[in-house]
Motif scaffolding. Structure first.
Motif, short mmCIF file in Angstrom:
data_model
loop_
_atom_site.label_atom_id
_atom_site.label_comp_id
_atom_site.label_asym_id
_atom_site.label_seq_id
_atom_site.Cartn_x
_atom_site.Cartn_y
_atom_site.Cartn_z
N UNK A 1 0.79 -1.22 0.00
CA UNK A 1 0.00 0.00 0.00
C UNK A 1 0.83 1.29 0.00
N UNK A 2 2.15 1.17 -0.01
CA UNK A 2 3.01 2.35 0.09
C UNK A 2 3.62 2.73 -1.25
N UNK A 3 3.67 4.05 -1.50
CA UNK A 3 4.20 4.57 -2.76
C UNK A 3 5.04 5.81 -2.48
N UNK A 4 6.13 5.96 -3.21
CA UNK A 4 6.95 7.17 -3.15
C UNK A 4 6.71 7.98 -4.41
N UNK A 5 6.12 9.16 -4.28
CA UNK A 5 5.66 9.86 -5.48
C UNK A 5 5.94 11.37 -5.44
N UNK A 36 7.06 0.70 -9.68
CA UNK A 36 7.46 -0.70 -9.79
C UNK A 36 6.83 -1.50 -8.64
N UNK A 37 7.22 -2.75 -8.51
CA UNK A 37 6.60 -3.63 -7.51
C UNK A 37 6.86 -3.14 -6.09
N UNK A 38 7.91 -2.34 -5.90
CA UNK A 38 8.22 -1.80 -4.57
C UNK A 38 7.42 -0.55 -4.23
#
Length: 402
Positions: free
Chosen positions: A146-150, A361-363
């Motif tokens: 559920x985590x994203x760096x954006x 990506x998947x991470x």
């Protein structure tokens, strides 16, 4: 039954049906107008407040813009930001309160990386989409869904552009010896690890590698050692307050290496406010800048100038706006507040924000960035890569007072 009485009954029944229908319509409108509640914690006080407050202002600007456009999914957004006082444990407990007690619909990311890394685990436990700076690479290698760096403020990517730029210089023109000081926390560790690898790539010898705890009483002993070792590259992997102390110590000891790298802090307006001309020529990284050629960023920069009277748009204001905007894209794309649907959308679609156009990506990471900044005449300029540079690098660093 007489025809008149029958007609009266039909009329009453129709009126009741129409009244019920009208009530249903009004109820539907009321539900649609119910705000989408969004919660976050940020360091509004404490040692990280200088940057945390700008993230909060970015979130608030995004919320105003969304509401001016008619809301999110047709509903207004209502933003609550709690002060975690720069304490990671408090950031955890307050986020849990927002989720379990206040029952917010969506959450936004915290700051700095230590708080974000801890909150990523909370978001995963409660299955809430969490868009933030992240807690550097280690936090994105834990298999979170559920985590994203954006974009992320990735310590491991922070100086990438610096090493690329130095590699274009003839070896004789590059610094020969590097002295490095690093704040003793996960943020510093992330930047330090990439710096060690980058120095190796460009053939610069690391002659000093010191760590320190905050609050930093004085930077003069660290700077004195760098002078004694003949370091012509000084790397300060720290935050704003200790970075300011270090620059003042360098000037006091008349230490003027060819190049000064500063981890965090030189890209906010307070850097120049505190240091004036002494803050010039310091180099750092960034995942975002107000003169990158991305849709909406110029308008946001102008809004910041008008609202806050700043000459340079605060980068952390941009970060906050971009993280909120990415969450908005996920919700809009999914067409629902269902967290699994929002996460799935973000992992499978291109999104476009003021930070550019990218996929995850998947991470939960976008492609690496390599933007490099330098404070020149009081303004944070882009000096790398060449295709987006707003100013040529000033190198070697001029003497103090020039």
């Amino acid at each position: 039954m007489e025809r008149g009485a029958h007609n009266r009954l039909v009329s009453v029944a129709m009126g009741m049906l129409l009244g019920a229908a009208a009530m249903a319509v009004h109820a539907s409108i009321a539900v649609a107008a119910t705000p989408i509640r969004i919660g976050a914690t940020l360091p509004l006080t404490g040692p990280f407040a200088d940057t945390g407050q700008w993230v909060a202002r970015g979130y608030q600007k995004w919320a105003r813009d969304v509401n001016a456009r008619g809301g999110l999914l047709g509903r207004p957004v209502e933003l609550t930001i709690l002060d975690d006082a720069s304490v990671a444990d408090r950031a955890i407990s307050l986020l849990e309160r927002l989720i379990t007690v206040d029952r917010v619909d969506l959450i936004l990311g915290g700051y700095p990386g230590t708080a974000a890394a801890a909150q990523m685990a909370v978001a995963e436990r409660y299955r809430k989409v969490y868009v933030s700076m992240g807690g550097h690479m280690a936090s994105f290698q834990r298999g979170f869904r559920y985590s994203f760096g954006a974009p992320p403020l990735m310590g491991e990517w922070w100086y990438e552009g610096v090493w690329e730029w130095l590699a274009t210089l003839p070896a004789a023109q590059r610094p020969q010896k590097a002295a490095m000081i690093t704040i003793n926390n996960p943020v510093g560790a992330a930047v330090r690890s990439s710096a060690i690898e980058g120095l190796r790539r460009v053939g610069i010898l690391l002659v000093m590698d010191e760590r320190y705890d905050v609050p930093l009483a004085t930077a003069e002993p660290l700077v004195s050692r760098a002078i004694a070792l003949g370091a012509d590259l000084f790397i300060a992997n720290g935050f704003f307050p200790d970075g300011v102390q270090t620059i003042r110590a360098m000037k006091a000891l008349n230490y003027n290496p060819k190049l000064v790298l500063q981890g965090i802090g030189s890209i906010i307006p307070e850097w120049v406010q505190e240091l004036g001309a002494d803050g010039n020529y310091v180099v750092s990284g960034t995942p975002l800048h107000d003169r990158l050629p991305f849709a909406g960023i110029a308008e946001l920069a102008e809004a910041a100038r008008q609202e806050f009277g700043v000459g340079t748009t605060p980068q952390y204001y941009l970060f906050g706006y971009a993280w909120a905007q990415a969450l908005e894209k996920g919700v809009q794309g999914a067409g629902t507040l269902d967290q699994d649907a929002v996460a799935a959308y973000l992992r499978s679609h291109i999104i476009e924000t003021i930070a550019g156009r990218f996929t995850f990506d998947a991470r939960g990471l976008p492609p690496p960035y390599r933007y490099t900044t330098q404070v020149i005449e009081g303004r944070v300029e882009l000096i790398w890569p060449p295709e987006v540079a707003t100013h040529a690098p000033v190198y070697p660093k001029p003497s103090w007072g020039k």
